[in-house]
Design a protein around this motif. Structure first.
Motif, short mmCIF file in Angstrom:
data_model
loop_
_atom_site.label_atom_id
_atom_site.label_comp_id
_atom_site.label_asym_id
_atom_site.label_seq_id
_atom_site.Cartn_x
_atom_site.Cartn_y
_atom_site.Cartn_z
N GLN A 180 -4.66 32.09 -5.25
CA GLN A 180 -3.26 31.92 -5.65
C GLN A 180 -2.33 32.07 -4.45
N THR A 181 -2.65 32.98 -3.53
CA THR A 181 -1.83 33.14 -2.33
C THR A 181 -1.85 31.86 -1.49
N VAL A 182 -3.02 31.24 -1.40
CA VAL A 182 -3.13 29.98 -0.68
C VAL A 182 -2.30 28.89 -1.37
N LYS A 183 -2.30 28.89 -2.70
CA LYS A 183 -1.52 27.92 -3.45
C LYS A 183 -0.02 28.07 -3.17
N VAL A 184 0.43 29.31 -2.99
CA VAL A 184 1.86 29.57 -2.76
C VAL A 184 2.23 29.33 -1.30
N MET A 185 1.45 29.90 -0.38
CA MET A 185 1.84 29.96 1.02
C MET A 185 1.03 29.05 1.94
N GLY A 186 0.09 28.33 1.38
CA GLY A 186 -0.71 27.42 2.18
C GLY A 186 -0.02 26.08 2.39
N GLY A 187 -0.82 25.05 2.65
CA GLY A 187 -0.24 23.78 3.07
C GLY A 187 -0.06 22.74 1.99
N GLU A 188 -0.40 23.05 0.74
CA GLU A 188 -0.36 22.02 -0.29
C GLU A 188 1.03 21.41 -0.48
N ALA A 224 -3.91 31.97 3.60
CA ALA A 224 -2.92 30.92 3.38
C ALA A 224 -2.51 30.27 4.70
N LYS A 225 -2.37 31.08 5.74
CA LYS A 225 -1.99 30.53 7.05
C LYS A 225 -3.11 29.64 7.61
N ALA A 226 -4.34 30.02 7.37
CA ALA A 226 -5.45 29.18 7.81
C ALA A 226 -5.44 27.84 7.08
N ASP A 227 -5.09 27.87 5.79
CA ASP A 227 -4.98 26.64 5.03
C ASP A 227 -3.85 25.76 5.57
N LEU A 228 -2.76 26.41 5.99
CA LEU A 228 -1.64 25.68 6.58
C LEU A 228 -2.10 24.93 7.83
N GLU A 229 -2.89 25.61 8.66
CA GLU A 229 -3.36 24.99 9.90
C GLU A 229 -4.34 23.86 9.60
N GLN A 230 -5.19 24.03 8.60
CA GLN A 230 -6.11 22.96 8.23
C GLN A 230 -5.33 21.76 7.69
N THR A 231 -4.26 22.02 6.97
CA THR A 231 -3.43 20.94 6.44
C THR A 231 -2.83 20.11 7.57
N ALA A 232 -2.46 20.77 8.67
CA ALA A 232 -1.92 20.03 9.81
C ALA A 232 -2.92 19.00 10.32
N LEU A 233 -4.18 19.38 10.36
CA LEU A 233 -5.22 18.45 10.83
C LEU A 233 -5.36 17.28 9.86
N THR A 234 -5.27 17.58 8.57
CA THR A 234 -5.41 16.54 7.55
C THR A 234 -4.25 15.56 7.58
N LEU A 235 -3.05 16.06 7.84
CA LEU A 235 -1.85 15.23 7.83
C LEU A 235 -1.73 14.34 9.07
N SER A 236 -2.39 14.72 10.14
CA SER A 236 -2.23 14.01 11.41
C SER A 236 -3.01 12.69 11.39
N LYS A 237 -2.41 11.68 10.79
CA LYS A 237 -3.01 10.35 10.71
C LYS A 237 -1.91 9.34 10.41
N ASP A 238 -2.20 8.09 10.60
CA ASP A 238 -1.28 7.00 10.25
C ASP A 238 0.12 7.21 10.82
N GLY A 239 0.18 7.58 12.09
CA GLY A 239 1.47 7.72 12.76
C GLY A 239 2.18 9.04 12.53
N VAL A 240 1.51 9.98 11.84
CA VAL A 240 2.11 11.29 11.60
C VAL A 240 1.53 12.30 12.59
N GLN A 241 2.39 12.99 13.31
CA GLN A 241 1.96 14.09 14.17
C GLN A 241 2.33 15.39 13.46
N ALA A 242 1.33 16.10 12.96
CA ALA A 242 1.56 17.34 12.22
C ALA A 242 0.96 18.51 12.97
#
Length: 389
Positions: free
Chosen positions: A193-201, A245-263
């Protein structure tokens, strides 16, 4: 008109009212620390623009680069019994600052997690700007309602794996009290639940929504603000449920970095914020850190200036091996951490005001609510019914 004298009433680090004039002056004081630059005009969306690093990032962007755009936050209006929240008054003054600087910057007061908020904000961006260059994500919330299933998630400040006891700072009638605080072990559900609130979703949903609407300008970049901190606070922070949650945020950055997006995530240094002051041990740690560094402790506005310089290309990105922007190197310097550790281990009730800057820390907490701000007259009535800009 509704003027009255506002006094700091509350318990510990929580105050029932905020001081409108003090909050406004705080915004002006932060803006005065920023040197102006005149590059190509840029448009930004700041999620969490009314407090902490989100506020500092908004002010630094406006005062240094004259950014246009939208800020999103969730604040309470004044009532017959209470003032508005501090973020309400800070936002009103930030809007006035933006207008004076010639920026077209709007503020939306709504739940950033809600799909209705995303639609409202994206409609505003499409109508006024046609797209954005930067998205800053700085959200610290205790709970989140997922708009896609209606479920409410609650974040937890707990350890992972084993219970933990930490020294922590409290205040009794303004006087510092050193305590031992026990930290329970989080269950798997509490971690999730903490990841859901404070992570990267939610960050990802904002980027995806902007992309689907064609609102990402060429060269678009986005950062989510995060924190790593010291080994001293690690069991309750980076190795705890918040850290998951912070680790999830960092993983989200890697996932978002595509198709012209620098995350990227931006690792900021320790600071006194409404979110951090509620975490056991953090208040003591920051007080000790200030005792070691004094004026060399980099404030959120100083770090936000550095962040904007990197995001705009004025200076190179300062990335670590994991692709995170590092604005905290001054804090994690070996000599600094060694000195903080010595003070942490020796701290007791008798010497706490010598090894830690407790008076400074308590004054910083009060300033979060608009109190203890220099040049503010706290004996005179002040208008509390400030409209949302």
């Amino acid at each position: 008109m509704s003027e009255r004298v506002i006094k700091p009433v509350g318990r510990g680090f929580l105050f029932l009212d905020s001081h409108p004039a003090g909050c406004a002056q705080l915004v002006r004081d932060l803006a005065a620390q920023v040197d102006r630059r005149t590059p190509e005009r840029r448009t930004a969306l700041v999620i969490g623009s009314s407090s902490g690093y989100g506020l500092a990032t908004t002010i630094a962007g406006l005062a240094r680069y004259g950014i246009d755009g939208v800020g999103v936050s969730f604040e309470k209006a004044p009532t017959a019994r209470r003032t508005a929240t501090a973020g309400w008054y800070r936002t009103a003054e930030t809007a006035a600052l933006a207008a004076e600087l010639g920026s077209s910057f709007s503020f939306v007061n709504a739940d950033a997690f809600a799909d209705t908020t995303k639609t409202e904000v994206l409609d505003l961006i499409a109508e006024r700007f046609g797209g954005i260059d930067h998205l800053i994500y700085s959200v610290a919330a205790p709970r989140r309602v997922d708009p896609r299933n209606g479920e409410t998630y609650q974040s937890a400040i707990k350890a992972i794996g084993a219970a933990h006891t930490t020294k922590s700072l409290a205040f009794d009638d303004g006087q510092p009290v050193l305590q031992e605080v026990g930290i329970e072990v989080a269950t798997d559900d509490e971690i999730a639940q903490t990841v859901k609130v404070m992570g990267g979703e939610d960050w990802a949903r904002w980027v995806e929504a902007l992309s689907e609407r064609g609102l990402l300008n060429p060269g678009f970049n986005t950062v989510a603000l995060t924190y790593i901190g010291s080994d001293l606070t690690g069991p309750i922070y980076r190795q705890g449920s918040i850290g998951a949650a912070k680790a999830d945020l960092e993983q989200t950055a890697l996932t978002l970095s595509k198709d012209g997006v620098q995350a990227m995530t931006s690792v900021n240094g320790a600071a006194v914020t409404q979110a951090s002051s509620a975490i056991p041990g953090i208040g003591l740690y920051v007080s000790l850190l200030h005792n070691v560094l004094g004026d060399e402790l980099q404030s959120p506005i100083q770090q936000s200036i550095a962040l904007w310089d990197q995001l705009t290309g004025a200076t190179p990105l300062d990335l670590d091996d994991e692709g995170r922007i590092r604005l905290d190197r001054w804090e994690l310097n070996d000599d600094v951490q060694s000195a903080v550790r010595d003070r942490w281990e020796s701290a007791n009730q008798d010497n706490i005001t010598n090894v830690a800057d407790t008076a400074w820390f308590f004054a910083e907490v009060r300033r979060l609510y608009g109190f203890d701000v220099p040049t503010t007259n706290y004996e005179s009535p002040t208008e509390v019914d400030t409209p949302w800009p």
